[in-house]
Enzyme design. Structure first.
Site, PDB file in Angstrom:
ATOM      1  N   ALA A 192     -29.053  36.988 -59.866  1.00 37.61           N
ATOM      2  CA  ALA A 192     -28.492  36.045 -58.905  1.00 37.61           C
ATOM      3  C   ALA A 192     -27.173  35.544 -59.479  1.00 37.61           C
ATOM      4  CB  ALA A 192     -29.465  34.884 -58.718  1.00 37.61           C
ATOM      5  N   GLY A 247     -32.533  38.909 -60.484  1.00 38.05           N
ATOM      6  CA  GLY A 247     -32.531  39.264 -59.061  1.00 38.05           C
ATOM      7  C   GLY A 247     -32.186  40.719 -58.834  1.00 38.05           C
ATOM      8  N   GLU A 296     -35.318  42.491 -59.205  1.00 36.55           N
ATOM      9  CA  GLU A 296     -36.172  42.108 -58.066  1.00 36.55           C
ATOM     10  C   GLU A 296     -35.781  42.867 -56.802  1.00 36.55           C
ATOM     11  OE1 GLU A 296     -35.451  37.904 -58.787  1.00 36.55           O
ATOM     12  OE2 GLU A 296     -37.610  37.608 -58.923  1.00 36.55           O
TER      13      GLU A 296
END
Ligand code: T1G
Length: 693
Positions: free
Chosen positions: A65, A104, A107
Site C-alpha cells: 500500500a 498489499g 495481497e
C-alpha cells in the site's frame, strides 16, 4: 483509461495484460487501486478477453500500500474491495511477479487465481515492521494457501521469502525466468476451467497446540510491540470464519493499528531511513567505486568489518602487525563464519567463497592498490595519527581512508595526512558484521564524493548510514555518555542497578544499560575517565561508583562480576555492589531515597533529548530523524516509540523541558537546558517541524 494513467491494458491476443506503472515501487496508491478496479471491470465486460495477467512496469511488482496515504482517511476503492473483484472475476486472473511483491502487493497476488514468480523475485508481508498487520486479506488468504504455521511465520516475522521457498510453500504456482510470458500462457490454460480462489478454500488441517506454542513465543519476543499479537488474532479468525467475516475483522484490526502511535512511530522511522541517505551537496553518483578494501587491525571490530565487507562481495586484505595477531584475527573471522554455517545462515561452500575473498598480511604496503582502507586499531589518537601518516605514503591517489574510531576527533586524524579531503570516519557498531547502523563521520575537509563513497559503501554492506559531524562521541556515544551520567547520579541518589535496568527494560530498552555496561566491560570507560580526569570540569558532578568497581577488578561479565554477579551463566544482584554504592552515597553525604521507575525513565529521556537538541543545534546531526535512527538501531531504544525525538514530540516538549530544568536544578553544571529545546518550546514547535539544516 489514458496512457499516462498508472494502470493500462495491453492486449496479448485474448489475454488482457494489465500493467501497473507507478514509479518508484508501484505502491497501491489511490490512482493505482482505481485503475486496477477499472481494468478488472473491463475484463468482465469485454468479450475480446478470456483472461487477464496483472504485471508491473519498473523494478518491482506492487511493493505494498502507499504508506504516505496512511496519515489521511482511506479513499475508495479500498484495496480489500478491489481484491474481492479480482478473486470473484469470472475470468482467470494471474499475477506475474518480479522484484519484491510486499504487503498489499502480495495481497493482490493472493486474490489472483494463480501466481507466477520471476526466478529472482521475492514476496513478503512486512506490515508488522510498520506496526500494522496485512489489511487486505493477507491474514485470511495466506493461511488458506500455505497453512497456519507457515503463515504465522511469514506474517509475524515480516520476512521476505525468495522464489524457491515461495514455490515449495505453495504460495506460487511456478517460478519462471520470463514471468510475464509464463503468466500469459497459464492464464490461457485456465480459461474454461474451475478457478482456484484462495478465499473460498478451507484452511488446511493444522496443529493448534503447535501454533499456539509458537504464537506465545512470538508475543513474548515482541515485548511492547502490538502488531505481532494482533496478527495472530487475525490468523486465528481465518480458521474460524469465512473470508468475508475474516477480512472484515482483519480490516478493523488494521485500521486500529494504523491510527495508533506505534505504527506512526515505525512509519516515521521507515521514512527517516530513506531521508538519512540524502545529504545536501552530496551526489550519490559521485561515489568512488569500492571493490577492494584494506582493514587494518583484526581485533573484534576489525574482524567484524572484514566479515561485513567479504559478505558484501568485496575483496578484503586484513592487516595486523605480527603473525601471531594476524593468525588470531584470521581465526576470529573463520569462527564467525563457522557460527554462520552452524546456525544454517550459510552453507559450507558459501563460507569457502567468502573466506576466499579475504587475504591476510603483516605488510601494510600491500594496501597500495586498495580503493578504501579502514583502520580499527587501538583507540588512541596518536596511534591513529601515526598510522594515517604512514598510509598517506602507501595508499594510491584517490583512495578513501577511513577510521573506525568511536569518538576521537576525525579532523585531527585527517590532518595527519596530506590528503585530509579523502578521509572520513566509518563508525561501525559491534558486532560490525551484524549491526545495521553505521555513523559516517564527515570532517570539515572531506570532499562530497568521499561522503558519497561512504554512503555507497554502507548501502553495499546492507548498513543503515547516518551522516554526522565531528564531536566527542558523534551522535550515539555522545548521547549515551549523557544519559549514562544520569544513571550514575541515580545510583548515588538511591537507586540500585537492577531497579534502573528493570525500569528501562519495562520502558522498552532491549537490555538495561548497567547490564549492557557489564557486557561491554567496565574497563573501557574507566580508561577513558582516567584519561579525561585531568581535564574534567570540577564543577560537574562526578560519581565514583564505577571507579570503585574497577579498582576491585569488577570489569563486568568477563570478570564474573561488575554491577552484577555472574554465576552459572546467571546475572544476579550482588549485595557487595549494594554496599559499595551505599558507601559512596554516604561519602558524599547523600541521604539515599527511593527513585521510582517513572523518575528513572524521565531523567534518562530528558538527558537524551537535551543532548540531542545540542547535537542538532551544533549541526553535528542533520535532522531529528537521524538521531531517532541512531538510538533505535544502535542503542536499543524501542523502535515502536519512534526514537527519542519522535517520542518527545508526542509527549510534548514542554513536559520534557520541565524535566530538563529539574535536572539542571538538582545536578547543576553541564545540565543546562539546550537552547534549541527552549526555542522550540517557546514557539510551540516540535522537532518534526525542524527543516533540514
Ligand atoms: N509506500 C510509499 N512509498 C514507498 C513505499 C510504500 N510502500 N515503499 C517504498 N517507497 C518509496 C521510498 O520512500 C522511497 O522514496 C522510494 O519508494 C524507493 O524506496 C494494505 C497496509 C520496496 C524493498 O513495507 O521495503 O501494504 O525516498 O529507497 O531500496 O496490507 O522500498 O525515493 O522519495 O526503499 O529499492 C507494505 C516498503 C506497506 C514495503 C524497495 N510494504 N518498501 O527498496 O528503494 S503496508 C512495505 C520497501 C501494506 C497492506 C499493508 C522498499 C523496497 P524516496 P527505497 P529500495
Amino acid at each position: 483509461m489514458t496512457d499516462t494513467a498508472p494502470v493500462r491494458i495491453e492486449p496479448r491476443e485474448r489475454v488482457a495484460l494489465i500493467i501497473i506503472d507507478s514509479p518508484p515501487v508501484n505502491a497501491a496508491s489511490h490512482p493505482v487501486r482505481k485503475g486496477l478496479a477499472e481494468a478488472i471491470d473491463r475484463l468482465q465486460a469485454d468479450n475480446g478477453f478470456d483472461a487477464a495477467v496483472i504485471a508491473c512496469a519498473g523494478s518491482t511488482f506492487v511493493a505494498g500500500a502507499d504508506i504516505r496515504e496512511f496519515n489521511s482517511p482511506p479513499q475508495p476503492p479500498h484495496l480489500p474491495d478491489v481484491l474481492f473483484s479480482i478473486e470473484r472475476s469470472a475470468k482467470p486472473v494471474v499475477a506475474a511477479i518480479h522484484g519484491t511483491a510486499l504487503g498489499g502487493g502480495l495481497e493482490i497476488a493472493l486474490a489472483c487465481h494463480a501466481r507466477i514468480l520471476n526466478a529472482k523475485a521475492a514476496v513478503g508481508l512486512p506490515e508488522v515492521k510498520l506496526g500494522l498487520i496485512p489489511g487486505a486479506g493477507g491474514t485470511q488468504r495466506l493461511p488458506r494457501l500455505i497453512g497456519m504455521e507457515a503463515a504465522l511465520d511469514m506474517i509475524t516475522s515480516g520476512r521476505t521469502v525468495r522464489a524457491e521457498e515461495a514455490k515449495s510453500l505453495g504460495l506460487v504456482d511456478a517460478v519462471a525466468p520470463d514471468h510475464v510470458a509464463a503468466a500469459i500462457e497459464l492464464a490461457g490454460r485456465l480459461v474454461g476451467g474451475r478457478l482456484r480462489r484462495a478465499g473460498a478454500m478451507d484452511v488446511p488441517a493444522w496443529d493448534q497446540a503447535a501454533f499456539e506454542a509458537k504464537a506465545a513465543a512470538i508475543v513474548k519476543k515482541a515485548r511492547g510491540k502490538l502488531a505481532e499479537g494482533k496478527a495472530i488474532e487475525a490468523l486465528r479468525l481465518a480458521a474460524q470464519s469465512d473470508i468475508e467475516k475474516g477480512m472484515a475483522a482483519e480490516r478493523a484490526i488494521f485500521q486500529e493499528l494504523r491510527a495508533g502511535s506505534q505504527s506512526g512511530a515505525l512509519r516515521h522511522l521507515f521514512f527517516a531511513e530513506r531521508e538519512a541517505a540524502k545529504v545536501p551537496g552530496v551526489d550519490p553518483k559521485t561515489a568512488r567505486p569500492v571493490e577492494a578494501v584494506g582493514v587494518i587491525g583484526a581485533g573484534t571490530m576489525g574482524a567484524g568489518i572484514a566479515v561485513a565487507c567479504a559478505d558484501a562481495g568485496l575483496a578484503v586484505t586484513v592487516i595486523e602487525t605480527t603473525d601471531d595477531a594476524l593468525e588470531k584475527g584470521r581465526a576470529r573471522i573463520e569462527s564467525t563464519y563457522d557460527r554462520m554455517v552452524k546456525s544454517g545462515r550459510i552453507g559450507a561452500e558459501e563460507k569457502t567463497r567468502r573466506m576466499g575473498r579475504l587475504a591476510f598480511s603483516t605488510d601494510i604496503a600491500s594496501l597500495a592498490t586498495r580503493d578504501l582502507i579502514i583502520e580499527a586499531v587501538f583507540e588512541d589518537l596518536e596511534v591513529k595519527r601515526d598510522l594515517f601518516a604512514r598510509l598517506d605514503n602507501i595508499a594510491r591517489p584517490g583512495a578513501t581512508l577511513a577510521t573506525n574510531t568511536s569518538y576521537l576527533d576525525v579532523n585531527l586524524i585527517a590532518d595527519a595526512t596530506a590528503r585530509p579531503q579523502d578521509v572520513l570516519g566509518l563508525h561501525f557498531f559491534s558486532p560490525a558484521n551484524v549491526m545495521r547502523l553505521i555513523e559516517i563521520v564527515r570532517t570539515t575537509q572531506a570532499r562530497p564524493e568521499v561522503v558519497a563513497t561512504g554512503l555507497s559503501l554502507a548501502r553495499k554492506l546492507g548498513k543503515l548510514p547516518v551522516v554526522c559531524g565531528v564531536c566527542d562521541g558523534f551522535i550515539g556515544n555522545r548521547i549515551f555518555a549523557s544519559y549514562r551520567k544520569q544513571i550514575d547520579y541515580m545510583l548515588e541518589d538511591g537507586a540500585l542497578p537492577h531497579e534502573i535496568d528493570a525500569a528501562l527494560e519495562a520502558y522498552g530498552l532491549a537490555m538495561g544499560p548497567l547490564a549492557v555496561t557489564d557486557l561491554a566491560g567496565l574497563d573501557i570507560s574507566w580508561a577513558r575517565r582516567k584519561r579525561l580526569a585531568a581535564t574534567r570540569d570540577p564543577r560537574e558532578r562526578y560519581v565514583e561508583i564505577g571507579d570503585r568497581l574497577c579498582e576491585l577488578g569488577r570489569f563486568g561479565q568477563k570478570a564474573g562480576r561488575g554491577y552484577y554477579l555472574y554465576a552459572n551463566g546467571q546475572r544476579q544482584i550482588d549485595p557487595d555492589v549494594t554496599a559499595i554504592i551505599e558507601d559512596e552515597s554516604r561519602a558524599k553525604g547523600i541521604v539515599r531515597r527511593r527513585i521510582s521507575p517513572e523518575e528513572i525513565i524521565d531523567r534518562v529521556r530528558g538527558a537524551i533529548v537535551n543532548e540531542a537538541a545540542k547535537i542538532l543545534d551544533e549541526g553535528v546531526a542533520q535532522r531529528p530523524g537521524d538521531i531517532d535512527l541512531v538510538m533505535t538501531n544502535g542503542y536499543g531504544f524501542p523502535a515502536w516509540l519512534g526514537g527519542p525525538l519522535h517520542e518527545a514530540d508526542a509527549l510534548g516538549l514542554g513536559k520534557i523541558l520541565q524535566t530538563v530544568k529539574e535536572t539542571a536544578r538538582r545536578d547543576g553544571h553541564g545540565w543546562e537546558p539546550a537552547p534549541l529545546l527552549e526555542r522550540l518550546v517557546a514557539k510551540g514547535e516540535s522537532f518534526a517541524s525542524l527543516k533540514l539544516s
